[in-house]
Design an enzyme around this catalytic site. Structure first.
Site, PDB file in Angstrom:
ATOM      1  N   PHE A  46     -15.915   3.022   6.995  1.00  0.00           N
ATOM      2  CA  PHE A  46     -14.459   3.188   6.526  1.00  0.00           C
ATOM      3  C   PHE A  46     -14.266   3.491   5.148  1.00  0.00           C
ATOM      4  O   PHE A  46     -13.008   3.654   4.920  1.00  0.00           O
ATOM      5  CB  PHE A  46     -13.462   2.580   7.359  1.00  0.00           C
ATOM      6  N   HIS A  54      -1.751  -5.525   1.356  1.00  0.00           N
ATOM      7  CA  HIS A  54      -3.050  -6.481   1.010  1.00  0.00           C
ATOM      8  C   HIS A  54      -2.664  -7.721   0.494  1.00  0.00           C
ATOM      9  O   HIS A  54      -1.423  -7.802  -0.275  1.00  0.00           O
ATOM     10  CB  HIS A  54      -3.594  -5.780  -0.107  1.00  0.00           C
ATOM     11  N   ARG A  62       2.667  -7.474   8.985  1.00  0.00           N
ATOM     12  CA  ARG A  62       1.777  -6.283   9.720  1.00  0.00           C
ATOM     13  C   ARG A  62       2.522  -6.317  11.211  1.00  0.00           C
ATOM     14  O   ARG A  62       2.622  -5.132  11.827  1.00  0.00           O
ATOM     15  CB  ARG A  62       0.193  -6.513   9.747  1.00  0.00           C
ATOM     16  N   THR A  83      -5.787  -8.228  10.099  1.00  0.00           N
ATOM     17  CA  THR A  83      -6.462  -6.865   9.290  1.00  0.00           C
ATOM     18  C   THR A  83      -6.125  -5.848  10.164  1.00  0.00           C
ATOM     19  O   THR A  83      -5.286  -4.969   9.715  1.00  0.00           O
ATOM     20  CB  THR A  83      -7.986  -6.716   9.306  1.00  0.00           C
ATOM     21  N   ARG A 136      -1.644 -14.859   3.554  1.00  0.00           N
ATOM     22  CA  ARG A 136      -2.418 -14.306   4.607  1.00  0.00           C
ATOM     23  C   ARG A 136      -1.709 -14.344   5.786  1.00  0.00           C
ATOM     24  O   ARG A 136      -1.679 -13.638   6.612  1.00  0.00           O
ATOM     25  CB  ARG A 136      -3.805 -14.718   4.575  1.00  0.00           C
ATOM     26  N   GLU A 155      -8.806 -10.405  -8.697  1.00  0.00           N
ATOM     27  CA  GLU A 155      -7.638  -9.220  -8.260  1.00  0.00           C
ATOM     28  C   GLU A 155      -6.852  -9.227  -9.377  1.00  0.00           C
ATOM     29  O   GLU A 155      -6.216  -8.197  -9.766  1.00  0.00           O
ATOM     30  CB  GLU A 155      -7.354  -9.406  -6.840  1.00  0.00           C
ATOM     31  N   LYS A 201       0.715  -1.074   0.087  1.00  0.00           N
ATOM     32  CA  LYS A 201      -0.003   0.043   0.041  1.00  0.00           C
ATOM     33  C   LYS A 201       0.982   1.462   0.068  1.00  0.00           C
ATOM     34  O   LYS A 201       2.072   1.237   0.077  1.00  0.00           O
ATOM     35  CB  LYS A 201      -0.819  -0.141   1.209  1.00  0.00           C
ATOM     36  N   ASN A 261      -1.967  -0.342   7.312  1.00  0.00           N
ATOM     37  CA  ASN A 261      -1.561  -1.536   7.592  1.00  0.00           C
ATOM     38  C   ASN A 261      -0.645  -1.853   6.346  1.00  0.00           C
ATOM     39  O   ASN A 261      -0.431  -3.310   6.375  1.00  0.00           O
ATOM     40  CB  ASN A 261      -2.704  -2.519   7.897  1.00  0.00           C
ATOM     41  N   TYR A 294     -11.938  -3.090  -3.754  1.00  0.00           N
ATOM     42  CA  TYR A 294     -12.622  -3.282  -2.507  1.00  0.00           C
ATOM     43  C   TYR A 294     -14.150  -3.278  -2.788  1.00  0.00           C
ATOM     44  O   TYR A 294     -14.824  -2.662  -1.541  1.00  0.00           O
ATOM     45  CB  TYR A 294     -12.268  -2.060  -1.461  1.00  0.00           C
TER      46      TYR A 294
HETATM   47  P1  DAT Z   1      -7.596  -7.548   4.973  1.00  0.00           P
HETATM   48  O1  DAT Z   1      -6.817  -6.439   4.324  1.00  0.00           O
HETATM   49  O2  DAT Z   1      -6.805  -8.022   6.217  1.00  0.00           O
HETATM   50  O3  DAT Z   1      -8.037  -8.375   3.900  1.00  0.00           O
HETATM   51  P2  DAT Z   1     -10.454  -6.566   4.886  1.00  0.00           P
HETATM   52  O4  DAT Z   1     -10.358  -6.981   3.276  1.00  0.00           O
HETATM   53  O5  DAT Z   1     -11.313  -6.696   5.838  1.00  0.00           O
HETATM   54  O6  DAT Z   1      -9.044  -6.710   5.403  1.00  0.00           O
HETATM   55  O7  DAT Z   1     -10.340  -4.628   4.607  1.00  0.00           O
HETATM   56  C1  DAT Z   1      -9.419  -4.274   3.778  1.00  0.00           C
HETATM   57  C2  DAT Z   1      -8.904  -2.966   4.319  1.00  0.00           C
HETATM   58  O8  DAT Z   1     -10.008  -2.116   5.041  1.00  0.00           O
HETATM   59  C3  DAT Z   1      -8.044  -3.449   5.521  1.00  0.00           C
HETATM   60  O9  DAT Z   1      -6.751  -3.734   5.247  1.00  0.00           O
HETATM   61  C4  DAT Z   1      -7.969  -2.086   6.326  1.00  0.00           C
HETATM   62  C5  DAT Z   1      -9.360  -1.540   6.129  1.00  0.00           C
HETATM   63  N1  DAT Z   1     -10.086  -1.812   7.185  1.00  0.00           N
HETATM   64  C6  DAT Z   1     -10.806  -3.204   7.623  1.00  0.00           C
HETATM   65  N2  DAT Z   1     -11.420  -3.106   8.354  1.00  0.00           N
HETATM   66  C7  DAT Z   1     -11.532  -1.734   8.961  1.00  0.00           C
HETATM   67  C8  DAT Z   1     -11.915  -1.183  10.138  1.00  0.00           C
HETATM   68  N3  DAT Z   1     -12.748  -1.841  11.006  1.00  0.00           N
HETATM   69  N4  DAT Z   1     -11.674   0.237  10.404  1.00  0.00           N
HETATM   70  C9  DAT Z   1     -10.790   0.778   9.642  1.00  0.00           C
HETATM   71  N5  DAT Z   1     -10.344   0.352   8.552  1.00  0.00           N
HETATM   72  C10 DAT Z   1     -10.695  -0.961   8.191  1.00  0.00           C
HETATM   73 MG    MG Z   2      -9.227  -8.190   2.113  1.00  0.00          MG
END
Ligand code: DAT
Ligand code: MG
Length: 148
Positions: free
Chosen positions: A57, A115, A102, A91, A85, A126, A9, A112, A49
């Site tokens: 968010f 991805h 992370r 996350t 992963r 993707e 990122k 974080n 996304y």
């Molecule tokens: P990951 O990146 O672990 O696959 P995700 O797909 O659920 O997680 O979410 C994508 C991104 O969105 C994540 O890296 C950071 C952001 N995100 C997820 N949950 C969040 C939250 N509760 N508050 C703020 N940002 C969040």
């Molecule tokens: Mg994800």
């Protein structure tokens, strides 16, 4: 062989962590199939996304992801989605163990740094989204040293 999509990122790129992240995936034994630094569009990120569109968010997430270039990579390997992963961690970095990317390099969920695809079908979706011209496979003598 299974494939996954990994993206450093904007904060990870700006913090100079691309090489460290690439190194970890390479040394694990995953094969690098594609690599590109790009300035992603809002449209591309909203598609990436798409499952999170209704989350509160989401706008902040897209803004953060547009704050600079990202580095996208494709890796292949045995169960690389699950393994990738695990290497990335949870996350929320606060829940990520030391030793994970992370867990070693960040603190906040909104910054974080990396991805990685969460399932085989989302990985293929993707890869098609970020590498629309396709990704070629190639054979490597390393395979014989890594797989029984
Ligand atoms: P990951 O990146 O672990 O696959 P995700 O797909 O659920 O997680 O979410 C994508 C991104 O969105 C994540 O890296 C950071 C952001 N995100 C997820 N949950 C969040 C939250 N509760 N508050 C703020 N940002 C969040
Ligand atoms: Mg994800």
């Amino acid at each position: 062989m299974e494939r996954t999509y990994v993206m450093v990122k904007p904060d990870g790129v700006q913090r100079g962590l691309v090489g460290e992240i690439l190194k970890r995936f390479e040394q694990r034994g995953y094969q690098l199939l594609a690599l590109e630094l790009i300035h992603p569009t809002k449209e591309r990120l909203e598609e990436h996304y798409q499952d999170l569109k209704s989350k509160p968010f989401f706008p902040a997430l897209v803004e953060y992801m547009m704050s600079g270039p990202v580095v996208g990579m494709v890796f292949s390997g045995l169960e690389v989605v699950k393994g990738g992963r695990k290497m990335v961690g949870e996350t929320n970095p606060l829940n990520s163990l030391p030793g994970s990317i992370r867990g070693d390099f960040c603190i906040c969920v909104g910054k974080n740094i990396i991805h990685a695809s969460d399932a085989v079908d989302s990985a293929e979706r993707e890869i098609a989204l970020w590498f629309p011209n396709g990704v070629k496979n190639y054979s490597s003598p390393m395979q014989g040293l890594l797989y029984e």
